[in-house]
Design a protein around this motif. Structure first.
Motif, PDB file in Angstrom:
ATOM      1  N   HIS A 163       6.342  28.247 -28.608  1.00  8.14           N
ATOM      2  CA  HIS A 163       6.625  29.688 -28.699  1.00  8.14           C
ATOM      3  C   HIS A 163       6.498  30.441 -27.383  1.00  8.14           C
ATOM      4  O   HIS A 163       6.243  31.658 -27.378  1.00  8.14           O
ATOM      5  N   ASP A 186       2.613  21.604 -36.425  1.00 11.42           N
ATOM      6  CA  ASP A 186       3.731  22.376 -36.978  1.00 11.42           C
ATOM      7  C   ASP A 186       5.008  21.799 -36.385  1.00 11.42           C
ATOM      8  O   ASP A 186       5.385  22.163 -35.264  1.00 11.42           O
ATOM      9  N   HIS A 212      -0.831  25.444 -33.370  1.00  8.45           N
ATOM     10  CA  HIS A 212       0.284  24.720 -33.988  1.00  8.45           C
ATOM     11  C   HIS A 212       0.795  23.745 -32.945  1.00  8.45           C
ATOM     12  O   HIS A 212       1.432  24.137 -31.968  1.00  8.45           O
ATOM     13  N   ASP A 238       1.184  28.477 -30.815  1.00  5.90           N
ATOM     14  CA  ASP A 238       2.152  27.431 -31.166  1.00  5.90           C
ATOM     15  C   ASP A 238       2.803  26.981 -29.870  1.00  5.90           C
ATOM     16  O   ASP A 238       3.336  27.797 -29.114  1.00  5.90           O
ATOM     17  N   LYS A 262       5.489  34.516 -31.040  1.00  6.35           N
ATOM     18  CA  LYS A 262       6.645  33.684 -30.683  1.00  6.35           C
ATOM     19  C   LYS A 262       7.588  34.515 -29.838  1.00  6.35           C
ATOM     20  O   LYS A 262       7.916  35.642 -30.207  1.00  6.35           O
ATOM     21  N   GLU A 294       0.020  34.454 -35.237  1.00 10.23           N
ATOM     22  CA  GLU A 294       0.865  33.586 -34.415  1.00 10.23           C
ATOM     23  C   GLU A 294       1.952  34.403 -33.730  1.00 10.23           C
ATOM     24  O   GLU A 294       2.613  35.216 -34.376  1.00 10.23           O
ATOM     25  N   ASP A 330      12.016  26.342 -29.222  1.00  9.72           N
ATOM     26  CA  ASP A 330      11.085  25.973 -30.301  1.00  9.72           C
ATOM     27  C   ASP A 330      11.583  24.704 -30.982  1.00  9.72           C
ATOM     28  O   ASP A 330      11.937  24.694 -32.161  1.00  9.72           O
ATOM     29  N   HIS A 389       2.542  26.243 -47.321  1.00  7.99           N
ATOM     30  CA  HIS A 389       3.450  27.346 -47.022  1.00  7.99           C
ATOM     31  C   HIS A 389       3.983  27.913 -48.337  1.00  7.99           C
ATOM     32  O   HIS A 389       4.386  27.151 -49.219  1.00  7.99           O
TER      33      HIS A 389
HETATM   34  C1  LRH Z   1       7.851  29.655 -36.686  1.00  3.19           C
HETATM   35  C2  LRH Z   1       6.786  28.662 -37.099  1.00  3.19           C
HETATM   36  C3  LRH Z   1       5.734  29.221 -38.020  1.00  3.19           C
HETATM   37  C4  LRH Z   1       5.995  28.590 -39.354  1.00  3.19           C
HETATM   38  C5  LRH Z   1       7.285  27.969 -39.227  1.00  3.19           C
HETATM   39  C6  LRH Z   1       7.425  26.788 -40.112  1.00  3.19           C
HETATM   40  O1  LRH Z   1       8.685  29.107 -35.720  1.00  3.19           O
HETATM   41  O2  LRH Z   1       6.242  28.083 -35.969  1.00  3.19           O
HETATM   42  O3  LRH Z   1       4.470  28.750 -37.694  1.00  3.19           O
HETATM   43  O4  LRH Z   1       5.783  29.369 -40.422  1.00  3.19           O
HETATM   44  O5  LRH Z   1       7.421  27.644 -37.865  1.00  3.19           O
END
Ligand code: LRH
Ligand code: MN
Length: 398
Positions: free
Chosen positions: A231, A294, A255, A228, A195, A193, A263, A79
């Motif tokens: 989400h 994640d 994720h 994810d 959410k 992604e 979340d 990241h």
């Molecule tokens: C946002 C998320 C995204 C990442 C972060 C750490 O909620 O899922 O994938 O960048 O968490």
């Protein structure tokens, strides 16, 4: 006869190709998130744990320990700027020296104050240009690290009706991502992604799978959707989304985590292991997409949490590989409502732990990774070497 021999003979008697299941399990690769080893918290507090990694090199060390114990964690998602370094060749070398590949690169467009009203959708073109500059930088970083994916999550959204023009934001999103896609080298793909909410609490620009799929279809073949688990609105059928996106050839990544409320980013399989099994039943029907964890380990021991997550994923996948697809198809054809459900339950209720243990041992990993982690004294050694709660470089909320 030990547990494994007993299980394997029972499965073979039931017609399962146990060798094929073990080969598939041995090929499973889960990317662990560098940010899952570091500080993380909620808006209420970030509790620093003794021994947590002080920089990305130590985050890779913890990832290597997770892979040593489980055999399925041979890649790490990074990241940026949390994992930014001067010398990316040295970072790549450190990873490969630990038997790790660099997984997806995650740009961060949700902490810089300039992005208060959005990043790639911001009304001000100068802010969108700044966001694109960071996205292009992440493309270059991925090239240096040998990563083949940009994993895109945007916090972009609004908090009140009337705060901004929803359609205009959408057009800005298409324009910004169109510029990024045009600058993407052939070996890289975009993972989009979505959410439902947070940090935006009225309208999120990429709020659901349909919204993400529309963007991907507009961009091109190398843009696919990332799901994810945390989400979605309560009650959403995620395995159905996986089936649908898989059928469209637009399921690019996952994720993994688990949630009870929103979340929550808890350990995958810790709240709803049956849902995780059902998701793997859909995933196992096609070539697996990129699989990434994640999670945010706010109060629990971070390496142990990651190891348990991998074990939960191995077991969910093993159970899904034991679904009698022929029996399932026959039940569907005969309209046998519960016939198919029973076929899934038989696989889900199979204790696959002896099989997963055997496959890990054959890969040189641990039969019982949690017991091996505790016996290794890794956490105590890390706390010894890294000190308690000194300030660290990069990480959640920093
Ligand atoms: C946002 C998320 C995204 C990442 C972060 C750490 O909620 O899922 O994938 O960048 O968490
Ligand atoms: Mn995520």
């Amino acid at each position: 006869m030990n547990d494994y021999d007993h299980l394997a003979s029972r499965l073979r008697d039931a017609g399962h190709d146990v060798d094929a299941v073990e080969r598939a399990l041995a090929l499973l690769v889960i990317e662990t998130p560098s940010w899952g080893y570091g500080d993380s918290g909620t808006r209420f507090a970030t509790f620093q744990q003794a021994g947590r990694p002080r920089d990305v090199f130590e985050r890779l060390d913890d990832a290597a320990e997770t892979h040593r114990l489980t055999g399925s964690a041979s890649a790490v998602a990074l990241h940026f700027p949390w994992d930014r370094v001067e010398d990316y060749a040295a970072l790549r070398e450190h990873a490969s020296a630990h038997g790790l590949a660099i997984g997806a690169v995650n740009p961060n467009l949700f902490q810089d104050p300039d992005y208060r009203l959005g990043s790639v959708t911001h009304p001000d073109g100068a802010v969108r240009a700044k966001a694109l500059e960071h996205l292009r930088e992440c493309v270059e970083i991925a090239t240096e690290l040998g990563s083949t994916a940009q994993s895109l999550w945007f916090a972009d959204g609004t908090n009140y009706p009337g705060q901004d023009d929803l359609a205009a934001r959408r057009e800005r999103l298409y324009d910004s991502l169109g510029q990024l896609y045009a600058a993407l080298p052939d070996e890289q793909e975009l993972l989009v992604e979505y959410k439902l909410f947070e940090p935006a609490f009225y309208a999120t620009d990429l709020a659901d799978w349909g919204s993400a799929l529309l963007v991907c279809q507009k961009l091109g073949e190398r843009a696919r959707v990332l799901v994810d688990l945390g989400h979605h609105a309560q009650g959403v059928n995620i395995e159905q989304i996986v089936a649908l996106l898989g059928l469209e050839g637009r399921l690019g990544g996952f994720h993994f985590n688990n949630r009870k409320y929103a979340d929550d980013d808890l350990i995958v399989g810790s709240v709803n292991p049956f849902e995780l099994f059902l998701i793997f039943c859909e995933l196992a029907a096609r070539p697996l997409p990129r699989l990434t964890i994640d999670q945010a380990h706010n109060v629990e021991a971070k390496v142990e949490a990651m190891v348990l997550s991998i074990v939960n994923l191995q077991e969910a996948y093993a159970k899904a590989l034991l679904v009698d697809r022929g029996r399932l198809a026959a039940a569907h054809a005969e309209g046998d409502v519960l016939g198919g459900h029973h076929a899934l339950l038989d696989a889900y209720n199979t204790d696959v732990r002896p099989l997963c243990a055997k496959v890990r041992a054959e890969q040189g990993a641990a039969e019982d990774p949690i017991a091996a982690l505790k016996a290794s004294g890794y956490a105590a050694r890390a706390a010894e070497q890294r000190g308690s709660t000194a300030a660290v470089a990069g990480g959640w909320g920093r």
